[in-house]
Design an enzyme around this catalytic site. Sequence first.
Site, PDB file in Angstrom:
ATOM      1  N   GLU A   1      -8.586   6.187  10.509  1.00 41.12           N
ATOM      2  CA  GLU A   1      -8.339   5.064  11.408  1.00 41.12           C
ATOM      3  C   GLU A   1      -7.556   5.423  12.659  1.00 41.12           C
ATOM      4  O   GLU A   1      -7.767   4.873  13.711  1.00 41.12           O
ATOM      5  CB  GLU A   1      -7.621   3.943  10.652  1.00 41.12           C
ATOM      6  CG  GLU A   1      -8.552   3.185   9.736  1.00 41.12           C
ATOM      7  CD  GLU A   1      -7.825   2.141   8.922  1.00 41.12           C
ATOM      8  OE1 GLU A   1      -6.959   1.447   9.470  1.00 41.12           O
ATOM      9  OE2 GLU A   1      -8.116   2.031   7.724  1.00 41.12           O
TER      10      GLU A   1
ATOM     11  N   ASP B   1      -8.177   3.847   5.661  1.00 44.96           N
ATOM     12  CA  ASP B   1      -7.042   3.582   4.767  1.00 44.96           C
ATOM     13  C   ASP B   1      -7.482   3.013   3.409  1.00 44.96           C
ATOM     14  O   ASP B   1      -8.500   2.348   3.304  1.00 44.96           O
ATOM     15  CB  ASP B   1      -6.043   2.626   5.441  1.00 44.96           C
ATOM     16  CG  ASP B   1      -5.306   3.310   6.596  1.00 44.96           C
ATOM     17  OD1 ASP B   1      -5.405   4.548   6.694  1.00 44.96           O
ATOM     18  OD2 ASP B   1      -4.667   2.606   7.388  1.00 44.96           O
TER      19      ASP B   1
ATOM     20  N   ASP C   1      -7.264   0.534   1.416  1.00 42.37           N
ATOM     21  CA  ASP C   1      -7.100  -0.872   1.032  1.00 42.37           C
ATOM     22  C   ASP C   1      -8.307  -1.666   1.512  1.00 42.37           C
ATOM     23  O   ASP C   1      -9.266  -1.105   2.038  1.00 42.37           O
ATOM     24  CB  ASP C   1      -5.781  -1.444   1.573  1.00 42.37           C
ATOM     25  CG  ASP C   1      -5.700  -1.357   3.099  1.00 42.37           C
ATOM     26  OD1 ASP C   1      -6.718  -1.004   3.736  1.00 42.37           O
ATOM     27  OD2 ASP C   1      -4.621  -1.619   3.645  1.00 42.37           O
TER      28      ASP C   1
ATOM     29  N   GLU D   1      -8.794  -3.669   3.997  1.00 44.85           N
ATOM     30  CA  GLU D   1      -9.077  -3.540   5.425  1.00 44.85           C
ATOM     31  C   GLU D   1      -9.746  -2.191   5.729  1.00 44.85           C
ATOM     32  O   GLU D   1     -10.701  -2.113   6.493  1.00 44.85           O
ATOM     33  CB  GLU D   1      -7.742  -3.664   6.174  1.00 44.85           C
ATOM     34  CG  GLU D   1      -7.771  -4.477   7.439  1.00 44.85           C
ATOM     35  CD  GLU D   1      -8.350  -5.871   7.329  1.00 44.85           C
ATOM     36  OE1 GLU D   1      -8.160  -6.531   6.280  1.00 44.85           O
ATOM     37  OE2 GLU D   1      -9.014  -6.305   8.284  1.00 44.85           O
TER      38      GLU D   1
ATOM     39  N   TYR E   1       0.993   5.600   1.322  1.00 47.45           N
ATOM     40  CA  TYR E   1       0.453   4.436   2.030  1.00 47.45           C
ATOM     41  C   TYR E   1       1.343   3.203   1.833  1.00 47.45           C
ATOM     42  O   TYR E   1       1.796   2.930   0.728  1.00 47.45           O
ATOM     43  CB  TYR E   1      -0.971   4.139   1.540  1.00 47.45           C
ATOM     44  CG  TYR E   1      -1.692   3.181   2.461  1.00 47.45           C
ATOM     45  CD1 TYR E   1      -1.776   3.446   3.814  1.00 47.45           C
ATOM     46  CD2 TYR E   1      -2.280   2.025   1.970  1.00 47.45           C
ATOM     47  CE1 TYR E   1      -2.427   2.575   4.667  1.00 47.45           C
ATOM     48  CE2 TYR E   1      -2.945   1.148   2.821  1.00 47.45           C
ATOM     49  CZ  TYR E   1      -3.009   1.431   4.174  1.00 47.45           C
ATOM     50  OH  TYR E   1      -3.648   0.575   5.007  1.00 47.45           O
TER      51      TYR E   1
ATOM     52  N   ARG F   1       0.736  -0.101   2.534  1.00 47.78           N
ATOM     53  CA  ARG F   1       0.217  -1.418   2.134  1.00 47.78           C
ATOM     54  C   ARG F   1      -0.221  -1.340   0.675  1.00 47.78           C
ATOM     55  O   ARG F   1      -1.312  -0.884   0.368  1.00 47.78           O
ATOM     56  CB  ARG F   1      -0.968  -1.813   2.997  1.00 47.78           C
ATOM     57  CG  ARG F   1      -0.599  -2.104   4.413  1.00 47.78           C
ATOM     58  CD  ARG F   1      -1.778  -2.644   5.181  1.00 47.78           C
ATOM     59  NE  ARG F   1      -1.749  -2.175   6.555  1.00 47.78           N
ATOM     60  CZ  ARG F   1      -0.930  -2.655   7.487  1.00 47.78           C
ATOM     61  NH1 ARG F   1      -0.100  -3.628   7.197  1.00 47.78           N
ATOM     62  NH2 ARG F   1      -0.953  -2.155   8.697  1.00 47.78           N
TER      63      ARG F   1
ATOM     64  N   HIS G   1      -2.558   1.476  -5.855  1.00 46.39           N
ATOM     65  CA  HIS G   1      -2.461   2.609  -6.753  1.00 46.39           C
ATOM     66  C   HIS G   1      -1.048   3.088  -6.988  1.00 46.39           C
ATOM     67  O   HIS G   1      -0.657   3.336  -8.101  1.00 46.39           O
ATOM     68  CB  HIS G   1      -3.311   3.763  -6.229  1.00 46.39           C
ATOM     69  CG  HIS G   1      -4.754   3.450  -6.246  1.00 46.39           C
ATOM     70  ND1 HIS G   1      -5.571   3.808  -7.283  1.00 46.39           N
ATOM     71  CD2 HIS G   1      -5.513   2.773  -5.367  1.00 46.39           C
ATOM     72  CE1 HIS G   1      -6.801   3.374  -7.029  1.00 46.39           C
ATOM     73  NE2 HIS G   1      -6.787   2.752  -5.877  1.00 46.39           N
TER      74      HIS G   1
END
Length: 772
Positions: free
Chosen positions: A7, A80, A82, A84, A301, A303, A348
Site C-alpha cells: 500500500e 495490509d 485487514d 481494507e 500491524y 489495526r 492475528h
Amino acid sequence: MRLVIVESPAKAKTINKYLGSDFKVMASYGHIRDLLAKDGSVQPDNNFSMVWEMSARGKKCVQDIVKQLKNCDELLLATDPDREGEAISWHIKEVLQEAKKLKVPFKRIAFHEITKSAIKAAIENPRDIDNSLVDAYLARRALDYLVGFNLSPILWRKLPGSKSAGRVQSVALRIIVDREIEIESFEKKEYWTIEGKFAAPDKKTFPAHLTHHNGKKLDKFSIKNEQEALAIKGELVDDFAVSKVESKIVKRNPAPAFITSTLQQEASRKLGFSAKKTMQLAQNLYEGVDIGGETKALITYMRTDSINLSTDAVNKIRQVIEEKYGKDFVPSKPRVYNTKVKNAQEAHEAIRPVDASIIPDTLAGKLSDDQLKLYTLIWKRAVACQMSSAEFNKVQVDLSDKNKNIFRANGNTVVFEGFLKVYVEGKDDQDENEEGLLPPLKEGDNTPTKKIEALQHFTTPPPRFSEASLVKKLEELGIGRPSTYATILQVLQDRGYVKLVKKFFVPEIRGRLVTSFLMSFFSHYLEYGFTADLEQFLDDVSNNSRSKLDVLNDFWKDFSVAIAGMKNIKISDVIDKLNESMEKFLFMSDGKVTRQCPECKEGELSLKIGRFGSFIGCSRYPECNYVRKLDSSPMNQDDSAMIAASEFPKFLGNDPADNAEILLKKGPYGLYLEKKDQNKTEEKSKKKEKPQRAPVPKTVEADKVDLKMALFLLSLPKSIGTVGTEEVKVGIGRYGPYVFFKGKYVSIPKTEDIFSVDLPKACEILKGRKLI
Ligand SMILES: [Zn+2]
C-alpha cells in the site's frame, strides 16, 4: 520476475531489501478507486451493485502495474492484512481483469510484521483473495453510502445549517450529546465524611475514616449535612484502640499487549496524542523508519483486535525481560491471552515490537520524538504483559471505642514490583485512592487521636468524554470498529458538531440539533443496539456465516421506508418537534421551562434555524424582535465559565516593535486582544489611560489566534492603499468587519475574511455598493 504490490512507498522500500532481485515491489498508495460520489452509486434495486470511480492516482498506478506486468510472470498482492487491505487487492485485481490486462497468475499474501522471516513465510504460503472479507468491506461501504447519501440531503433540507449524518458517526455524536444532557440535568447531592488522624505506638501518625457510628455502618449518604456531621464528631472522644488487623497478599496481573483501541486510549492518556496522530505514527513504525540509513520496521500491524502474541515473540520478550530485569521478573510459564475472537481472519496478533531486543533507549535520536514515545509505549506494554505479577500487602486496620464507633485505616504496600517496574495502565477516572504504608499496628494497641474533622462533599456529574474514554465507550458498545475510531472522532470535529475543550468533547449547538432531529425522526438508527448488531452482521459476513445481500436487504427494507416517510415533513414540523424534545435546553429560565417571550409577554418563544446559526426568537416577529443566542452549554454556566476562566487570559507573545505583552482575553462580548503597556508610567496610570484593545472576529476560534493575527487585529483600523487621493481602510466595528472609504463604512461580506481583504478585494466590495 514477480511483481509485489503493497500500500505505501515506505512499506515497499522496507520489503524491497528483504526480497532478491527476482522481485519488483510497487505501492498502490491506498485505494485505487472508490464509490462515485453521486446519487445512485449503490443500487438497491439491482442487487446493491456499486459504481466505482478510479482516482487520478489510481489510474496512474494501474498503468504502472500493467507496464511492469509485461516483464513479470506472477502478481503478488501484499496489501495490509485487514479488511481494507483485502479490498485494495480485490479492486486492483478487478480493474486489471476488467481491462483484460491480467494474464499472469495472481496471489494474495499477507504479513503482520515486516521482517525477513515473515515475508518469506508469506511468499511461500500465498492464498486467494478472501471473498468473505471483501464482501464485508463491500457491505460496509454500501451501508455507509446508503445512510450518508439518503440522510444528509434530508438534513440539509429540513434542518438548514447541518452538514451530514453518518451511520456510525451520528451514534458517536449521540453518546456525546446524551452525556451533556446527563450533566445538565445532574443534581448534586451533599454528603459528609468524618476523617481522623491517629498516632501509632511508634508515634507515627496515620489517617483513618469513620465507617461505623454507634455500631451502625455508614454508607456514602448516611451523614447528610453539617449539623449531623458535627454532632457525630462531638461524640468521638479520645479513646480509640486497634480492634482488628487484617492483612493479605494481593496479586495484580499485567494488561495484555495493545490492540488498536487500547493503543489509542493509552496514547491519549499518557502522551496526549489524538487517535489520528497515534495511528499515523504507528503506521510509520509498522512500515519502516530510516534508522542510520537503513529502513527498518519496528512494530507489527497496528489495526488489530487480537491480544494474542506469537510463540516466537513471547520467547524473545521473556529473554529480554531476563536480561534486563532479572529472572524473578519472568513468570515460570508464558502468559497466554485469549481474544474473544469475532474476526479470526482479520486479527492475528496484538501490536508489539517486531524485535523486543530493540530497546527504546537505543533509538533515541534516530526516531522523531513522537515516534520514539509511541514505540516506547508499545514496547513497555508488550514486555510488561509477559512479566511476573505485582504483589501487594493489603492491610486493613479497625480502631474502635467503647461506643462501637469504628475508624478504618487502609494500607497498601508493594511487596514485589513485577510488571509494574515497566508499565502501569492508565485510568480515566482520577479518584483512585492509592493508599500508602501503615505503621506497625496490632490488636489492643492504643491509638491516641491527633485530629478529627468533618468534611463536606458533593456528588459530581459523570465526566465528559475524552478521546480515550469515548473510544473505550464505543468499543464497549460494539459500535464502529477500532480501525475507524480515529476518523469518526475527526469528522465530528470537522463538521462543527463537537469541539474539544481541555481535551474533553463538548457538543456544539449544531451537534445537539442534529442529534435531536435524528432522534425525533430516525431514532431506530441511532440506537446503540441497532448499530452494534449491524457491526456484528458485518463480522458474520467476513466469517462467511451470513451473506452480504442478506444484510443489505434487511437494512434497506426498513431504512427506505423511514426515508420516504420524511417527504411530507415540513421545516415547521421539525421546529415543533425540536422545541418539544429540546425544551429544557432551549427554554430554561431561572430553573423552569417557559416559552413566554420575556420582552412582549405575549408571543411564544421558538427555536429559529438559520444557515449561519440558530437562536431563540419570538413568534410575534417582526413586531417583537426579541432574540437570544444559544450557548453550547447554557445550563452549565459555572462549569463552562470555569473552563473559560482557566484558558484566559492567554499570553500570545510580545510585540516586536515595543516588546509589549499581547494577551488574548474573554469578555462578555467575546474574545478580544489586549496590549499591555510595559512602559506604563505613573503619570499614564493616573490619567487612567486604557490599554489598547481589539475585538477578535466571531468567526475565529480562540486556539486559532496567534501573535501574527493579534498584531494585525491590534493594528486596525488600517490603511490598505488609496483610490485616487482617498485612503481605503479596513477595520472591525460593532457590526463586524468593514471597509472604510470616503466617510462610509461598508460591511465585509461573511464569505470573505478580513485577513485576506487587500486593495483589489476592497475595491470589489466598494464597487458592489457603487461607491467607486
Ligand atoms: Zn416577543
